[in-house]
Scaffold this active site. Structure first.
Site, PDB file in Angstrom:
ATOM      1  N   GLN A   1       1.089  -1.497   0.258  1.00  0.00           N
ATOM      2  CA  GLN A   1       0.146   0.209   0.137  1.00  0.00           C
ATOM      3  C   GLN A   1       0.523   1.250  -0.355  1.00  0.00           C
ATOM      4  O   GLN A   1       1.181   2.274  -0.867  1.00  0.00           O
ATOM      5  CB  GLN A   1      -1.474   0.162   0.884  1.00  0.00           C
ATOM      6  CG  GLN A   1      -2.232   1.389   0.543  1.00  0.00           C
ATOM      7  CD  GLN A   1      -3.363   0.419   2.239  1.00  0.00           C
ATOM      8  OE1 GLN A   1      -3.553  -0.203   1.809  1.00  0.00           O
ATOM      9  NE2 GLN A   1      -3.552   1.751   2.614  1.00  0.00           N
ATOM     10  N   ASP A   2       1.367   1.566   1.053  1.00  0.00           N
ATOM     11  CA  ASP A   2       2.438   2.453   0.885  1.00  0.00           C
ATOM     12  C   ASP A   2       3.331   2.394   1.415  1.00  0.00           C
ATOM     13  O   ASP A   2       3.921   1.197   2.731  1.00  0.00           O
ATOM     14  CB  ASP A   2       1.505   3.885   1.269  1.00  0.00           C
ATOM     15  CG  ASP A   2       1.491   3.726   3.182  1.00  0.00           C
ATOM     16  OD1 ASP A   2       1.352   2.751   2.976  1.00  0.00           O
ATOM     17  OD2 ASP A   2       1.008   5.202   3.443  1.00  0.00           O
ATOM     18  N   PRO A   3       4.667   3.139   2.012  1.00  0.00           N
ATOM     19  CA  PRO A   3       6.043   2.951   3.211  1.00  0.00           C
ATOM     20  C   PRO A   3       5.566   2.430   5.535  1.00  0.00           C
ATOM     21  O   PRO A   3       4.418   2.971   4.865  1.00  0.00           O
ATOM     22  CB  PRO A   3       6.951   3.813   2.736  1.00  0.00           C
ATOM     23  CG  PRO A   3       6.510   4.414   1.371  1.00  0.00           C
ATOM     24  CD  PRO A   3       4.727   4.444   0.900  1.00  0.00           C
TER      25      PRO A   3
END
EC number: 3.2.2.27
Length: 213
Positions: free
Chosen positions: A50-52
């Site tokens: 999804q995201d870091p």
């Protein structure tokens, strides 16, 4: 990827503005595009995040991966390792560095390539999705000398990743709930994504991935 270069420049402007406003972000700038450094034609498996990680010192530009010195490991990665060991019977990895997978044809791509420190999902909808979706379309469109699609397996964990399925018309799709502690027990554990990916690759005439870390 040339068609999204203006978006990449726009995201650079966005990140500089975030810095100027006192809103730091991750990962380090030299790691933002790290997922794209592996040879494009070598990619056999795509794993979408999804995201870091929003924790300083954790994100390194590859989905789910952390630097070798990070302990304890993020809980989602712990669950991925539990499933890896259960699925393939390989030894439990001793750190969170997934770089060896990228050297064997696995692309570890977050949909959103940056995040505000301590602010999960804070950079969603700012432009990165256009960049990463262009990369996924290009992966899906690869063909061999005979014009046939190149072998590709897409491992999509969670609804965010699974929303990309319409872009992956030529890929073998493996999907399950996300490995986070909130959802892993709802179908991620026992889903055997690693052995299923290898079975699909062999069926497509490609070599299986060595998932050992």
């Amino acid at each position: 990827m040339a068609d999204v270069e203006p978006t990449i420049h726009h995201m650079g402007d966005f990140l500089r503005a975030e810095n100027a406003a006192g809103r730091p972000w991750l990962p380090a700038s030299h790691n933002i595009l790290r997922a794209f450094t592996i040879p494009f034609d070598s990619i056999k498996v795509l794993i979408v995040g999804q995201d870091p990680y929003p924790t300083p010192g954790h994100p390194v530009g590859l989905s789910f991966c952390v630097a070798p010195n990070v302990h304890p490991l993020p809980k989602s990665l712990v669950n991925i390792y539990k499933e890896l060991v259960d699925d393939l019977g390989v030894p439990m990895p001793t750190n969170g560095d997934l770089t060896p997978w990228t050297e064997r044809g696995v692309m570890l791509l977050n949909r959103c390539l940056t995040v505000g420190v301590g602010r999960p999902n804070s950079h969603q909808g700012k432009g990165w999705e256009e960049v990463t979706e262009a990369a996924i379309r290009a992966l899906n469109a690869r063909t061999d000398a005979d014009g046939k699609p190149q072998p590709l397996v897409a491992i999509l964990w969670g609804r965010n990743a699974q929303s990309l399925e319409p872009l992956l018309t030529n890929a073998f799709i493996i999907k399950s709930p996300h490995p986070s502690p909130l959802s892993a027990s709802r179908g991620f554990f026992g889903s055997k994504p690693f052995s299923r990916a290898n079975q699909a690759l062999v069926t497509m005439g490609a070599d299986p991935v060595d998932w050992t870390l």
